[in-house]
Every structure is written in structure tokens, then in C-alpha cells.
Design a protein around this motif. Structure first.
Motif: not given
Lengths: 329, 329
Positions: A10-11, A82, A183-186, A191, A315, A324-325
Motif C-alpha cells: 500500500g501507499f 474504505s 494514494q489510490d485514486t478511489r 479522486s 498525479y 488512473y485506477k
């Protein structure tokens, strides 16, 4: 130092490794995760890093790794973190937060390892708070109001149990929303950024993004400050104690959008999509870092403007590569 | 009434069925358990009873049963309820308390069943209490100090979450130590009784039994009073509320031994075996039944002398058939 990191791919783990590379001497890291890392962990110069794929719900492999590697420290980052996901998959969320943590502490106890564990919790544990409860202190009552939050409070109860009954060396955190590059774009801020950058990429100066409730206020802390807190808690934290890790400041999501708008130079219009409105969400979460500052001298130092600027830069770069995810919650 | 009972094969379920047989009209019961019942559930005259073997950790079968049977009430008795066992097998205890409960409420929610669930909790949840905290009220702070107690508090947090977020119809209990005929001889009072009866059976008038700490004080309530409370809470309890089920009186284990001694006519000497002393045990637990009496008019009516006399009678009878189970914790 010999250190096991769960949730290695993970990030937060990547930022922690960067911190070790720059600050620690002789760090030997064993990373485990259910997913293989997408970053190259063989390129560090000052730290030794190994990685193994492990499902923490099947504790046999964990038992072998802990028995052979015998870490002095465990940084337990593995989680389904999440809140939105936890509403859709409460059972999976409970298994992959509380139950995996119990597997770890029970294995450490049975192996009689002399090892400090950092149990990472969440500001979501405070739950249904009102303006009067702000800022949130560690001794406040918890009223968890999502499956994720319940799972984290359960993890904390298990930590207290293993400290008080078996003398396990566990230090706990309630980490507030941390953000930063990688960080995950979710997650909400990435986002926003990636969708605003998409407008820019299309050559426009103005555009519209769909959002949830922008009036909600959160305490955002830079992930690079967070990993410094994790390192210092592992080394200097007090056994059995619980620490908020936060910026001490609240900021509305609307203001974050405006700041990203300023950084990117894009005029951003927002429309509410009810799908992004969470069940039962807290309106305001702001923590106090008084306790951790008093005990180990940590305080956040990176201002949110810098965090957002660094994120936009990050980004923007991966955007060019189309990495992008999918934004799906 | 259509009623699903989990933990159907246990002793509380048997008393509940007896209560229904005598008091309820048109009760249709679907019992599930991981173990087959050892009693004959086909012999009731006034209630219809079916049984299926189900592992609640694999929720597929539960989903089928709930979707077809569509109970109006679920009495959730399935649990690993031994504190001693939870110390030896914390992971198993957590799975078989908290996780199975989450499987049930999540299945009920997903199937949109219009169904009331009784979530049975434990006085152990109060945890590290002092004399000043006695008697224990539902609003007292919980400080769980065994894996079993933590699992029960987690179950309660999940109940509150599903009530507040999804409007699920759940009523919660904190049930204090319940005792009565049919109880497994691994539990403390049946184990005293059966060992004292063994002395009698050997033709002696005096004998010695090994015990744990006999100064600890518990609130024992007759299982026949308990099942009446469960029935009334299912029908009349208030949604989302939590109720102590207790006698309101404390009695030291030493006094219980003396009472059994009087009933059986055996002079009993006790010696402490440190193996029976539990880690971290609470010294005193006494509850208040004020809230449940106020809300649904339930109060315990069977005095402990009668409970113990009935238990001695029951174990004396099965003793003659040599049906004791092994005492192993």
C-alpha cells in the motif's frame, strides 16, 4: 532494526520505506501483503527489503515468517480501510481488519516474540460526534457508525486485552485521514485531483465533477508526517497507549476542491451525485495531537497546501501515462 | 409465531422449547446448530420443530434457510460461551461469536426480512468492575477483559450499527450466569454438583473437590427465568435496546458449594487447583434488572435454592446412567 510490515504493497508502506531509507540505519524489512507490490522494492540503498505474498486470514505462513524472521517491530498496515467499501462488504471488512489483527497478536503471543506492534486505528472510531466534542481526544467515548469503524474499535479492544493480560507490547493509533502522493485514486482527494486534471488534460479551463456532500469537514494529515509518527511510536511510544495522529485542523471538502482548483488553474463546478453520499456519515472530524506531542514530541509539519501541490504534481505525472485506477466508490 | 433458533442443540434452547410447548400457541420452530441435538425434538405436542445442521461461518445454507423459512423471530443462542475456552482459543472464539452474528444480521438485512433478532450478550462485557460499580446497569462503561468478552462487545456494536443504519429490528441482552438442569458439566455449578454427587455415589459422607477461587461473586439466574425473558423480549422488547438479565443478587462460589453440600448431605472440603484460576477474572459481578422490569415487566422468580435442588435432582438421575461429560476446563 528488524521490522515486519503488513499491508506492504500500500501507499503508506511506500512512504514508510522512503522514511527508513532516508533516516534509519541498518533497517531490515520483511514485507507481507495479499497483493504483490507494484513498486520496485529492490532498489533501496540503505535498507534491506524482502517481500512475501501472505493471506493474513490463513495464519500458517504468518506463523512461519514470524518464527524465522523474529521481528523487533511490526507495523500493521494491512486493512480494508474504505468506509464506503465496508458498507457494501461488512463481513469481508470485519475479517480483513479485526480478524487478521487477532491472528497477528495471537501468533506473536504464542511464539513469545519480544516485539512491539503498532496497531493502526482510525478517527472513524469516534463515530457520531457533535461540534461540542471537537477536537477529539483519545479518552472521548467511541460511537462507531460504520462496519469499518466497528472493526477498528474491536481491534483496539483486542489490543488492550493482549497488553493487559499477556503484556504484549502494543502501541495503538487513531489515524485521521491521511493523504499524499501514491494514494489510490478511489480515495476522495486523489479522486478530486485526477478528475480535475482530466479536465486540464482535455485542454479545457473549466469543468464539472460529481461529488458527495462537500460540506463535511475532515482533519487531513500528510502521509509523510504520518509515517514519521509511526516510526517514532514504534521506537518511543508508550506500551498500551493510544495516540491520535492528526493535523489538529478541520477543512471542508469544498475548500479542498477550491485549493485544487487554484493549484491546477481549472475552474471547477461541482454537482452532487447521491451515490457518493454515504450512509450515516459524520459531519465533522477534527482531532487533537496533544497527547502524542507530549509523549514523543511528534507534531504535523507539512501544511495542506504543500500536500495538495505535491499530489497534483504526482498525479499530473502518472496521468500522462494513463495510469488512473477506476473510481468506483 | 415462526421462530429460528441458532445454537438449537444447547441447554438454553431446550428450556426455551419447553417454555414454548407450555405457553405459546402455533409456534413453528426451525432449529439450526453445528452439532446435532442429543434430545428428541420430535416429541413436542403443541409446537412444530424442524432441525438442520448448519455452520454459521459458511453463510450459504443460512441464507437458503432464512429465505425459505422467513422467520418472524430469530433467537440467536449459538456461541462459544466459555470464558476459559476463549483464553485458549481466542481466534476460534471471535469467529464463533462475533463473526457468526455478523453473518446472521447481514443475511437478514440483505434478504430484507421483517424479523426481530434477539442478540444474546453477556455480563462478562462489563469487565473490570469494582465494588463501587455494583450493581451493574446497562449504561455502565464496558471494559471487556477476556477474548470472549471482547467478542460480545463487538457483537453489541454491530447490533447498534445495524439498528441505527438499516433499521434492523434487534433487541440485545447482557445475560448473567444462567444455571439449571441440562447444563453442560464443564460449567462451574454443574461441575461442583456432579463431583459432589460422585462422592455420594461412592457411598461416602465426606470428600474433597478441587476448585478455582471460591471467593468470587456472581449473579446466578435460573435458565427457566432466562428463557421467559428471551421470549418476552422477542415479543415485547424495544428495538435497539439492551437489557440485563440477572437475579440482582450476588453469591460467592463458596456459598454455592455449601448449599450443594446441604442439599446432598455430603460434607465437602475444597482445595484450590491453580489450573482452575482464570487469567484476569473479575471478582464480583452483580446486575440490576430495573430496566427490563420497567420495560416488559420481567423479573426473576426462581430462588437459587430451588435451582440448585432441581439441578442436584437432574444430575443425580443422569449420574445413575453414567452420562457425565468430561470436566476439562
Amino acid at each position: 532494526m528488524k521490522l515486519l510490515i503488513t499491508g506492504f504493497s500500500g501507499f503508506v508502506s511506500q512512504h514508510f520505506l522512503n522514511f527508513l531509507e532516508e533516516n534509519a540505519e541498518d533497517a531490515e524489512v520483511c514485507g507481507i501483503d495479499i497483493n504483490k507490490p507494484t513498486f520496485d522494492y529492490g532498489n533501496y540503498k540503505n535498507i534491506q527489503v524482502k517481500f512475501y505474498t501472505v493471506n493474513l486470514l490463513e495464519p500458517d505462513t504468518l506463523n512461519i515468517i514470524l518464527d524465522i524472521f523474529r521481528p523487533e517491530f511490526i507495523l500493521h498496515l494491512a486493512s480494508f480501510s474504505s468506509v464506503a467499501y465496508s458498507w457494501k462488504h461488512p463481513i469481508e471488512c470485519f475479517n480483513n481488519n479485526t480478524n487478521i489483527f487477532l491472528n497477528i497478536v495471537d501468533t506473536v503471543h504464542k511464539l513469545k516474540l519480544n516485539c512491539r506492534i503498532l496497531s493502526v486505528g482510525s478517527s472513524e472510531e469516534y463515530g457520531n460526534v457533535t461540534e461540542q466534542d471537537i477536537p477529539l481526544f483519545e479518552e472521548n467515548k467511541v460511537l462507531p457508525c460504520s462496519p469499518y469503524a466497528v472493526a477498528r474499535v474491536s481491534q483496539e479492544m483486542l489490543s488492550n486485552l493482549y497488553v493487559n493480560s499477556y503484556g504484549l507490547d502494543i502501541v495503538m493509533t487513531r489515524s485521521f485521514n491521511h493523504i499524499g502522493p501514491l494514494q489510490d485514486t478511489r480515495f476522495v482527494i486523489p479522486s478530486f485531483i485526477t478528475r480535475i486534471l482530466k479536465i486540464k488534460q482535455e485542454g479545457k479551463q473549466e469543468g464539472t465533477i460529481e461529488t458527495g456532500d462537500l460540506s463535511i469537514i475532515r482533519d487531513f494529515v500528510d502521509v509523510r508526517d504520518v509515517v514519521k509518527a509511526y516510526y517514532n511510536l514504534l521506537v518511543y511510544g508508550k506500551i498500551g497507549e493510544l495516540y491520535n495522529i492528526c493535523s489538529g485542523k478541520g477543512i471542508a471538502l469544498r475548500d479542498i476542491v477550491n485549493m485544487i482548483s487554484n493549484i491546477t488553474g481549472i475552474r471547477v463546478n461541482t454537482v452532487i451525485n447521491s451515490e457518493y453520499i454515504r450512509v450515516n456519515d459524520n459531519h465533522i472530524i477534527i482531532g487533537s495531537y496533544e497527547k502524542i506531542e507530549k509523549d514523543i514530541g511528534w507534531r504535523p509539519i507539512i501544511p495542506i497546501e504543500k500536500t495538495l501541490r505535491d499530489m497534483v504534481g504526482y498525479y499530473e505525472k502518472i496521468n500522462d501515462n494513463g495510469c488512473y485506477k477506476k473510481f468506483d466508490n
